[in-house]
Design an enzyme around this catalytic site. Structure first.
Site, PDB file in Angstrom:
ATOM      1  N   HIS A 145     -23.446 -24.587  -2.616  1.00 41.23           N
ATOM      2  CA  HIS A 145     -22.381 -23.926  -1.851  1.00 41.23           C
ATOM      3  C   HIS A 145     -22.690 -22.438  -1.702  1.00 41.23           C
ATOM      4  O   HIS A 145     -22.955 -21.775  -2.710  1.00 41.23           O
ATOM      5  CB  HIS A 145     -21.032 -24.124  -2.549  1.00 41.23           C
ATOM      6  CG  HIS A 145     -20.594 -25.562  -2.586  1.00 41.23           C
ATOM      7  ND1 HIS A 145     -21.048 -26.449  -3.531  1.00 41.23           N
ATOM      8  CD2 HIS A 145     -19.777 -26.255  -1.763  1.00 41.23           C
ATOM      9  CE1 HIS A 145     -20.522 -27.645  -3.291  1.00 41.23           C
ATOM     10  NE2 HIS A 145     -19.741 -27.558  -2.225  1.00 41.23           N
TER      11      HIS A 145
ATOM     12  N   ASP B  91     -22.866 -25.861   1.613  1.00 42.93           N
ATOM     13  CA  ASP B  91     -21.583 -26.216   2.229  1.00 42.93           C
ATOM     14  C   ASP B  91     -20.555 -25.100   2.108  1.00 42.93           C
ATOM     15  O   ASP B  91     -20.661 -24.225   1.253  1.00 42.93           O
ATOM     16  CB  ASP B  91     -20.983 -27.449   1.519  1.00 42.93           C
ATOM     17  CG  ASP B  91     -21.680 -28.739   1.908  1.00 42.93           C
ATOM     18  OD1 ASP B  91     -22.774 -28.682   2.495  1.00 42.93           O
ATOM     19  OD2 ASP B  91     -21.124 -29.811   1.605  1.00 42.93           O
TER      20      ASP B  91
HETATM   21 ZN   LIG Z   1     -17.007 -28.858   1.382  1.00 43.86          ZN
END
Ligand SMILES: [Zn+2]
Length: 203
Positions: free
Chosen positions: A165, A19
């Site tokens: 991430h 993400d």
């Molecule tokens: Zn996010």
């Protein structure tokens, strides 16, 4: 509203998701590692970052990864926006992906994983699949490499969707190690659309 967080299976298959990118500096490094490892991932891109990094989106696509959207702004206030505003952000980010790769994404992950009735209304009739996760490393809060790895492996279940991430340097550093440990544990990393048996893009 159905949020897809994992699949029930006894097969040791999982999917990796990243993400909050694309990040100009870190995402290319991650793509290099994934290429060396030969493993697929899904990137939930933030629209305003995608806008500035369309060449990275193209590379993700050419490398065989999937691209989903993660709102345009990723604002702290996203869950307080009106349905119309949320929908506009989804369409805006989705159009940016289309401009980069010629495909309109159907995978949407809400920022901060927040699901509320306003979002539910925003999604109605949109065709987006809402993607959650079942295994997270909290790599944005604890950045010790060993901690990130241990958290993932400790809770690992067949059919998991793992949240990471591509904006965190430590995450990029552990990816090779993680892939090796997953392999040793007998897990296979598969594309998210295959894991969930859904289409990642509009046909
Ligand atoms: Zn996010």
């Amino acid at each position: 509203m159905k949020v897809l967080c994992n699949v029930l299976t006894e097969d040791k298959v999982i999917a990796l998701t990243f993400d909050d990118g694309p990040d100009q500096e870190l995402t290319p490094k991650l793509l290099d590692h994934l290429h060396d490892l030969g493993i697929p991932a899904t990137f939930f891109c933030i629209g305003r970052k995608a806008q500035k990094n369309k060449s990275l989106l193209k590379r993700m696509h050419l490398d065989g990864h999937l691209i989903g959207t993660h709102s345009y702004s990723h604002s702290n206030w996203f869950d307080l926006y009106s349905s119309a505003h949320m929908r506009r952000e989804m369409e805006q980010s989705s159009n940016l992906v289309f401009e980069a790769i010629g495909k309109k994404p159907l995978l949407f992950r809400p920022p901060y994983g927040v699901i509320n009735p306003i979002l539910r209304r925003a999604l109605r009739g949109s065709g987006f699949h809402v993607i959650g996760f079942s295994n997270r490393a909290w790599d944005t809060s604890s950045r010790k490499k060993e901690v990130i790895l241990t958290r993932i492996l400790k809770n690992l279940r067949p059919g998991d969707i793992i949240l990471l991430h591509d904006t965190i340097p430590e995450t990029i550093h552990i990816i090779k190690n993680m892939a090796e440990l997953l392999r040793q544990a007998g897990y296979q990393i598969v594309p998210l659309d295959k894991l969930l048996n859904i289409s990642a893009y509009e046909l």
